[in-house]
Motif scaffolding. Structure first.
Motif, PDB file in Angstrom:
ATOM      1  N   GLU A  44       0.830  -1.203   0.000  1.00 50.19           N
ATOM      2  CA  GLU A  44       0.000   0.000   0.000  1.00 50.19           C
ATOM      3  C   GLU A  44       0.864   1.252   0.000  1.00 50.19           C
ATOM      4  OE1 GLU A  44      -2.396   0.165   3.533  1.00 50.19           O
ATOM      5  OE2 GLU A  44      -0.689   0.484   4.851  1.00 50.19           O
ATOM      6  N   PHE A  45       0.306   2.293  -0.590  1.00 46.38           N
ATOM      7  CA  PHE A  45       0.972   3.590  -0.634  1.00 46.38           C
ATOM      8  C   PHE A  45       0.988   4.220   0.749  1.00 46.38           C
ATOM      9  CE2 PHE A  45       2.255   7.587  -2.447  1.00 46.38           C
ATOM     10  CZ  PHE A  45       1.562   8.577  -1.748  1.00 46.38           C
ATOM     11  N   GLY A  46       2.145   4.814   1.105  1.00 47.23           N
ATOM     12  CA  GLY A  46       2.231   5.489   2.390  1.00 47.23           C
ATOM     13  C   GLY A  46       2.431   6.990   2.239  1.00 47.23           C
ATOM     14  N   ALA A  47       3.435   7.365   1.439  1.00 41.82           N
ATOM     15  CA  ALA A  47       3.750   8.781   1.297  1.00 41.82           C
ATOM     16  C   ALA A  47       4.438   9.028  -0.035  1.00 41.82           C
ATOM     17  CB  ALA A  47       4.651   9.249   2.438  1.00 41.82           C
ATOM     18  N   GLY A  48       4.267  10.244  -0.566  1.00 43.23           N
ATOM     19  CA  GLY A  48       4.916  10.614  -1.811  1.00 43.23           C
ATOM     20  C   GLY A  48       5.384  12.054  -1.763  1.00 43.23           C
ATOM     21  N   ILE A  49       6.402  12.356  -2.549  1.00 39.94           N
ATOM     22  CA  ILE A  49       6.952  13.705  -2.583  1.00 39.94           C
ATOM     23  C   ILE A  49       7.308  14.053  -4.028  1.00 39.94           C
ATOM     24  CG2 ILE A  49       9.307  12.895  -2.090  1.00 39.94           C
ATOM     25  CD1 ILE A  49       9.637  15.462  -0.355  1.00 39.94           C
ATOM     26  N   SER A  50       7.044  15.294  -4.404  1.00 40.03           N
ATOM     27  CA  SER A  50       7.336  15.732  -5.768  1.00 40.03           C
ATOM     28  C   SER A  50       8.844  15.833  -5.997  1.00 40.03           C
ATOM     29  CB  SER A  50       6.685  17.093  -6.019  1.00 40.03           C
ATOM     30  OG  SER A  50       7.216  18.059  -5.114  1.00 40.03           O
ATOM     31  N   GLY A  51       9.226  15.974  -7.236  1.00 38.18           N
ATOM     32  CA  GLY A  51      10.636  16.045  -7.590  1.00 38.18           C
ATOM     33  C   GLY A  51      11.379  17.185  -6.914  1.00 38.18           C
ATOM     34  N   GLY A  53      10.393  18.549  -4.144  1.00 39.17           N
ATOM     35  CA  GLY A  53      10.238  18.409  -2.703  1.00 39.17           C
ATOM     36  C   GLY A  53       9.234  19.353  -2.094  1.00 39.17           C
ATOM     37  N   ASP A  54       8.543  20.148  -2.922  1.00 35.43           N
ATOM     38  CA  ASP A  54       7.665  21.152  -2.343  1.00 35.43           C
ATOM     39  C   ASP A  54       6.247  20.651  -2.104  1.00 35.43           C
ATOM     40  OD1 ASP A  54       7.073  23.077  -5.419  1.00 35.43           O
ATOM     41  OD2 ASP A  54       6.890  20.956  -4.934  1.00 35.43           O
ATOM     42  N   THR A  55       5.933  19.455  -2.558  1.00 36.06           N
ATOM     43  CA  THR A  55       4.591  18.901  -2.368  1.00 36.06           C
ATOM     44  C   THR A  55       4.694  17.476  -1.851  1.00 36.06           C
ATOM     45  OG1 THR A  55       3.836  20.215  -4.258  1.00 36.06           O
ATOM     46  CG2 THR A  55       2.356  18.524  -3.442  1.00 36.06           C
ATOM     47  N   THR A  56       3.919  17.195  -0.822  1.00 36.96           N
ATOM     48  CA  THR A  56       3.918  15.854  -0.238  1.00 36.96           C
ATOM     49  C   THR A  56       2.490  15.324  -0.123  1.00 36.96           C
ATOM     50  OG1 THR A  56       3.887  16.787   2.001  1.00 36.96           O
ATOM     51  CG2 THR A  56       6.037  16.220   1.073  1.00 36.96           C
ATOM     52  N   TYR A  57       2.384  14.012  -0.102  1.00 39.60           N
ATOM     53  CA  TYR A  57       1.095  13.346   0.004  1.00 39.60           C
ATOM     54  C   TYR A  57       1.240  12.187   0.985  1.00 39.60           C
ATOM     55  CZ  TYR A  57       0.257  15.853  -4.335  1.00 39.60           C
ATOM     56  OH  TYR A  57       0.125  16.838  -5.285  1.00 39.60           O
ATOM     57  N   TYR A  58       0.168  11.924   1.729  1.00 40.51           N
ATOM     58  CA  TYR A  58       0.190  10.866   2.720  1.00 40.51           C
ATOM     59  C   TYR A  58      -1.115  10.082   2.688  1.00 40.51           C
ATOM     60  CZ  TYR A  58       4.105  13.543   4.601  1.00 40.51           C
ATOM     61  OH  TYR A  58       5.301  14.205   4.753  1.00 40.51           O
ATOM     62  N   SER A  59      -1.006   8.808   3.001  1.00 41.02           N
ATOM     63  CA  SER A  59      -2.217   8.026   3.200  1.00 41.02           C
ATOM     64  C   SER A  59      -2.814   8.401   4.548  1.00 41.02           C
ATOM     65  CB  SER A  59      -1.895   6.528   3.168  1.00 41.02           C
ATOM     66  OG  SER A  59      -1.073   6.181   4.272  1.00 41.02           O
ATOM     67  N   ASP A  60      -4.074   8.129   4.711  1.00 41.06           N
ATOM     68  CA  ASP A  60      -4.734   8.468   5.973  1.00 41.06           C
ATOM     69  C   ASP A  60      -4.115   7.713   7.149  1.00 41.06           C
ATOM     70  OD1 ASP A  60      -8.080   8.761   4.545  1.00 41.06           O
ATOM     71  OD2 ASP A  60      -6.436  10.205   4.690  1.00 41.06           O
ATOM     72  N   SER A  61      -3.600   6.537   6.879  1.00 37.62           N
ATOM     73  CA  SER A  61      -3.073   5.709   7.965  1.00 37.62           C
ATOM     74  C   SER A  61      -1.768   6.251   8.560  1.00 37.62           C
ATOM     75  CB  SER A  61      -2.871   4.277   7.479  1.00 37.62           C
ATOM     76  OG  SER A  61      -1.947   4.238   6.407  1.00 37.62           O
ATOM     77  N   VAL A  62      -1.052   7.099   7.817  1.00 36.34           N
ATOM     78  CA  VAL A  62       0.228   7.613   8.325  1.00 36.34           C
ATOM     79  C   VAL A  62       0.235   9.131   8.491  1.00 36.34           C
ATOM     80  CG1 VAL A  62       1.396   5.686   7.200  1.00 36.34           C
ATOM     81  CG2 VAL A  62       1.398   7.934   6.098  1.00 36.34           C
ATOM     82  N   ALA A  95      10.174   3.977  -3.836  1.00 34.65           N
ATOM     83  CA  ALA A  95       9.831   3.885  -5.253  1.00 34.65           C
ATOM     84  C   ALA A  95      10.020   5.235  -5.929  1.00 34.65           C
ATOM     85  CB  ALA A  95       8.391   3.418  -5.420  1.00 34.65           C
ATOM     86  N   ALA A  96      10.298   5.193  -7.215  1.00 31.09           N
ATOM     87  CA  ALA A  96      10.444   6.409  -8.016  1.00 31.09           C
ATOM     88  C   ALA A  96       9.462   6.352  -9.167  1.00 31.09           C
ATOM     89  CB  ALA A  96      11.859   6.535  -8.547  1.00 31.09           C
ATOM     90  N   GLY A  97       8.817   7.475  -9.446  1.00 28.14           N
ATOM     91  CA  GLY A  97       7.821   7.480 -10.505  1.00 28.14           C
ATOM     92  C   GLY A  97       7.546   8.859 -11.039  1.00 28.14           C
ATOM     93  N   ALA A  98       6.455   8.956 -11.769  1.00 27.25           N
ATOM     94  CA  ALA A  98       6.124  10.201 -12.451  1.00 27.25           C
ATOM     95  C   ALA A  98       5.316  11.162 -11.591  1.00 27.25           C
ATOM     96  CB  ALA A  98       5.361   9.896 -13.733  1.00 27.25           C
ATOM     97  N   VAL A  99       4.445  10.643 -10.755  1.00 31.05           N
ATOM     98  CA  VAL A  99       3.594  11.501  -9.934  1.00 31.05           C
ATOM     99  C   VAL A  99       3.682  11.050  -8.481  1.00 31.05           C
ATOM    100  CG1 VAL A  99       2.024  12.123 -11.793  1.00 31.05           C
ATOM    101  CG2 VAL A  99       1.585  10.068 -10.460  1.00 31.05           C
ATOM    102  N   PRO A 100       3.649  12.004  -7.552  1.00 34.03           N
ATOM    103  CA  PRO A 100       3.874  11.663  -6.148  1.00 34.03           C
ATOM    104  C   PRO A 100       2.640  11.202  -5.380  1.00 34.03           C
ATOM    105  CG  PRO A 100       3.728  14.021  -6.378  1.00 34.03           C
ATOM    106  CD  PRO A 100       3.629  13.452  -7.759  1.00 34.03           C
ATOM    107  N   TYR A 101       1.471  11.287  -6.004  1.00 33.43           N
ATOM    108  CA  TYR A 101       0.240  11.033  -5.252  1.00 33.43           C
ATOM    109  C   TYR A 101      -0.445   9.720  -5.616  1.00 33.43           C
ATOM    110  CZ  TYR A 101      -1.257  13.122  -9.637  1.00 33.43           C
ATOM    111  OH  TYR A 101      -1.413  13.424 -10.955  1.00 33.43           O
TER     112      TYR A 101
END
Length: 121
Positions: A44-51, A53-62, A95-101
């Protein structure tokens, strides 16, 4: 190539910081994320950050307990985990990818081997 480190055994309520070292060029062009897989469950996804670093995303569980950050000068991404719970026990993947969310694994192109985090009650 991605390599996680920093996993281990911690008591409930404790903290742990995971690190992920990336090799190769173009690190800052990739969004970075942390996923986790608990025993018997899907990853499951936990957290993501843009290239940048100015935008972050989190799952509700964390959300509110974990913080993702990155240092593009060092090709590193981190996951600071506070107020850990036994249900946070899992293998954590960078993981590394195209979108952080995105919580869809198919949008993440590169994966590390994972690091085990065990939270005791």
């Amino acid at each position: 190539q991605l390599a996680e480190s920093g996993g281990g055994l911690v008591q409930a309520g404790g903290s742990l910081t995971l690190s992920c070292a990336a090799s190769g060029r173009g690190f800052s062009r990739h969004a970075m994320g942390w996923f986790r897989q608990a025993p018997g469950k899907e990853r499951e996804f936990g957290a993501g950050i843009s290239g940048s670093g100015d935008t972050t995303y989190y799952s509700d569980s964390v959300k509110g307990r974990f913080t993702i950050s990155r240092d593009n000068s060092k090709n590193m991404v981190y996951l600071q985990m506070n107020s850990l719970k036994p249900e946070d026990t899992a293998v954590y993947y960078c993981a590394a990818g195209a979108v952080p969310y995105s919580d869809y694994e198919g949008t993440w192109a590169y994966w590390g081997q994972g690091t085990q985090v065990t939270v005791s009650s």
